[in-house]
Motif scaffolding. Structure first.
Motif, PDB file in Angstrom:
ATOM      1  N   SER A  69      20.635  21.061  10.208  1.00 19.00           N
ATOM      2  CA  SER A  69      20.934  22.028   9.149  1.00 19.00           C
ATOM      3  C   SER A  69      22.318  21.800   8.552  1.00 19.00           C
ATOM      4  N   SER A  70      23.019  20.757   9.033  1.00 19.91           N
ATOM      5  CA  SER A  70      24.318  20.397   8.464  1.00 19.91           C
ATOM      6  C   SER A  70      24.402  18.882   8.402  1.00 19.91           C
ATOM      7  N   ALA A  71      25.388  18.379   7.663  1.00 19.69           N
ATOM      8  CA  ALA A  71      25.487  16.940   7.430  1.00 19.69           C
ATOM      9  C   ALA A  71      26.118  16.198   8.599  1.00 19.69           C
ATOM     10  N   GLU A  72      26.618  16.903   9.602  1.00 16.60           N
ATOM     11  CA  GLU A  72      27.211  16.262  10.771  1.00 16.60           C
ATOM     12  C   GLU A  72      26.586  16.815  12.039  1.00 16.60           C
ATOM     13  N   SER A 191      20.325  15.895   1.775  1.00 15.38           N
ATOM     14  CA  SER A 191      19.024  15.897   2.440  1.00 15.38           C
ATOM     15  C   SER A 191      18.716  17.227   3.117  1.00 15.38           C
ATOM     16  N   ILE A 192      19.762  17.975   3.490  1.00 16.10           N
ATOM     17  CA  ILE A 192      19.507  19.221   4.224  1.00 16.10           C
ATOM     18  C   ILE A 192      18.893  20.302   3.325  1.00 16.10           C
ATOM     19  N   ASN A 193      18.904  20.073   2.018  1.00 15.54           N
ATOM     20  CA  ASN A 193      18.255  21.004   1.092  1.00 15.54           C
ATOM     21  C   ASN A 193      17.053  20.369   0.387  1.00 15.54           C
ATOM     22  N   ASP A 198      12.815  11.826   3.846  1.00 17.64           N
ATOM     23  CA  ASP A 198      12.035  11.036   4.804  1.00 17.64           C
ATOM     24  C   ASP A 198      12.860   9.927   5.448  1.00 17.64           C
ATOM     25  N   ILE A 199      14.176  10.097   5.513  1.00 14.22           N
ATOM     26  CA  ILE A 199      15.039   9.148   6.216  1.00 14.22           C
ATOM     27  C   ILE A 199      15.432   9.750   7.559  1.00 14.22           C
ATOM     28  N   PHE A 200      15.256   8.979   8.623  1.00 12.60           N
ATOM     29  CA  PHE A 200      15.569   9.420   9.978  1.00 12.60           C
ATOM     30  C   PHE A 200      16.629   8.504  10.586  1.00 12.60           C
ATOM     31  N   GLY A 222      17.746  15.270   8.049  1.00  5.66           N
ATOM     32  CA  GLY A 222      18.081  16.471   7.299  1.00  5.66           C
ATOM     33  C   GLY A 222      16.915  16.862   6.423  1.00  5.66           C
ATOM     34  N   ALA A 223      16.621  18.146   6.382  1.00  8.06           N
ATOM     35  CA  ALA A 223      15.514  18.627   5.543  1.00  8.06           C
ATOM     36  C   ALA A 223      15.672  20.119   5.321  1.00  8.06           C
ATOM     37  N   ALA A 224      15.140  20.589   4.200  1.00 15.29           N
ATOM     38  CA  ALA A 224      15.159  22.015   3.923  1.00 15.29           C
ATOM     39  C   ALA A 224      14.296  22.731   4.953  1.00 15.29           C
ATOM     40  N   SER A 225      14.749  23.892   5.370  1.00 18.17           N
ATOM     41  CA  SER A 225      14.013  24.657   6.374  1.00 18.17           C
ATOM     42  C   SER A 225      12.681  25.127   5.815  1.00 18.17           C
TER      43      SER A 225
END
Length: 363
Positions: A69-72, A191-193, A198-200, A222-225
């Motif tokens: 849910s965050s970039a780090e 990516s979190i939003n 599709d990058i892991f 990262g992906a939107a909830s």
């Protein structure tokens, strides 16, 4: 005294037989006690120790994906089990941390994926450039060493030159005390939003052989909830339990998201370690009460025709997850019932242990 001695001489044969019987009985009792202890040791030694003294806050022997849910995000590598942090590995652990970028549902290495794209095709060329640009925003680097403390950041990015794979220097964890190394993963902040990310980042720590320690790994993204990102699943640590018969098993429930998990098991096949139900000692929180209940045919969910009566007569307990604490892993020890253990019933093949426990997540 003389009278006693005369009596003993008169009945010496009888006294001798009684003495032999008493000695034999003592040997039998002693042997029985010894074999009982040996039996307990046998039961324990048939299964590897449930303590994994090479662990992480997110990496596990059974790989799973974790939404960020965050970039780090910080990753730990430890010389103790996450559920038993006061038991340290008695030996020095040498290991290497690896990471690579993957793409798509099949988790294909990004370099392999890009190599398959036809850059003479405008659409595929645009996709190639897009992934190439996103890859530049992903990093992994060490931030803290168990021996020296904070570590200066080094540039460990994912690039075409390294095949979008980073192999960090081999490292060690100290023996007989708490020892933790820490790493940080940075991902594309947009990516979190993004609901279609599709990058892991596949991260795995490999212990240096020879060792009985297992590789641990995870996938971070990262992906939107969404409702699809909240899920909890249960698996056996013993991945070969359908073919190998154990005296007890380790069942692990992992996942993320707030809700409850219904744990169902067949009490005619398994007993669960009582520690799991002790809320004050285990840190687990149960809905209603911490005493298992029996599933009746009138149960509107698990006693319904949907499951063809499979769970009727099984035991059930409901675990609260997500809201109460930050735990993302729960472990249960399953013991064969006394009757099956004594009669040597094998929990393999058509009678595999996996058939006698289930769990269901409720949002």
């Amino acid at each position: 005294m003389e009278k006693i001695l005369k009596t003993l001489r008169k009945h010496w044969t009888r006294v001798w037989l009684i003495a032999i019987l008493l000695i034999s009985g003592g040997v039998y009792v002693t042997y029985s006690i010894y074999t009982e202890v040996s039996s307990v040791k046998r039961v324990v030694s048939t299964q590897a120790s449930p303590v994994d003294m090479f662990s992480s806050n997110c990496m596990r022997p059974d790989i799973s994906s974790r939404r960020l849910s965050s970039a780090e995000y910080s990753i730990t590598v430890c010389n103790f089990d996450q559920d038993k942090p006061t038991i340290y590995n008695p030996s020095t652990i040498s290991y290497t941390l690896h990471a690579e970028l993957q793409v798509g549902e099949n988790h294909t290495n990004l370099a392999t994926y890009l190599a398959a794209l036809d850059q003479t095709n405008a659409e595929q060329k645009a996709k190639y450039d897009s992934y190439l640009g996103k890859a530049e925003l992903y990093f992994i680097y060490k931030t803290e060493d168990d021996a020296t403390g904070a570590v200066a950041r080094s540039a460990n990015g994912f690039t075409p030159n390294n095949g979008f794979t980073v192999n960090l220097d081999s490292d060690t964890l100290a023996p007989q005390k708490s020892s933790v190394d820490m790493y940080k993963v940075e991902i594309d902040s947009s990516s979190i939003n993004d609901p279609d990310t599709d990058i892991f980042v596949h991260v795995w720590a490999v212990p240096t052989p020879p060792t009985t320690l297992r590789t641990i790994e995870t996938r971070l993204y990262g992906a939107a909830s969404s409702s699809n990102t909240a899920t909890w699943t249960g698996t056996f640590i013993e991945t070969d339990c359908a073919a190998v018969d154990y005296d007890f098993y380790n069942y692990v429930i992992t996942g993320s998201g707030e809700g409850t998990v219904d744990i169902l098991w067949d009490p005619s096949k398994f007993n669960i370690n009582e520690f799991f139900f002790n809320e004050s000692l285990s840190g687990n929180t149960f809905v209603g009460r911490n005493t298992p209940t029996e599933i009746a045919g009138s149960d509107t969910k698990y006693g319904s025709e949907k499951y063809d009566g499979k769970y009727v007569g099984w035991s059930k307990i409901t675990l609260s997850v997500g809201a109460v604490n930050s735990k993302n892993r729960y472990e249960l020890q399953l013991y064969k019932t006394a009757s099956d253990s004594l009669t040597g019933v094998s929990y393999t093949g058509d009678n595999a242990a996996t058939k006698y426990i289930d769990c269901f997540f409720n949002t």
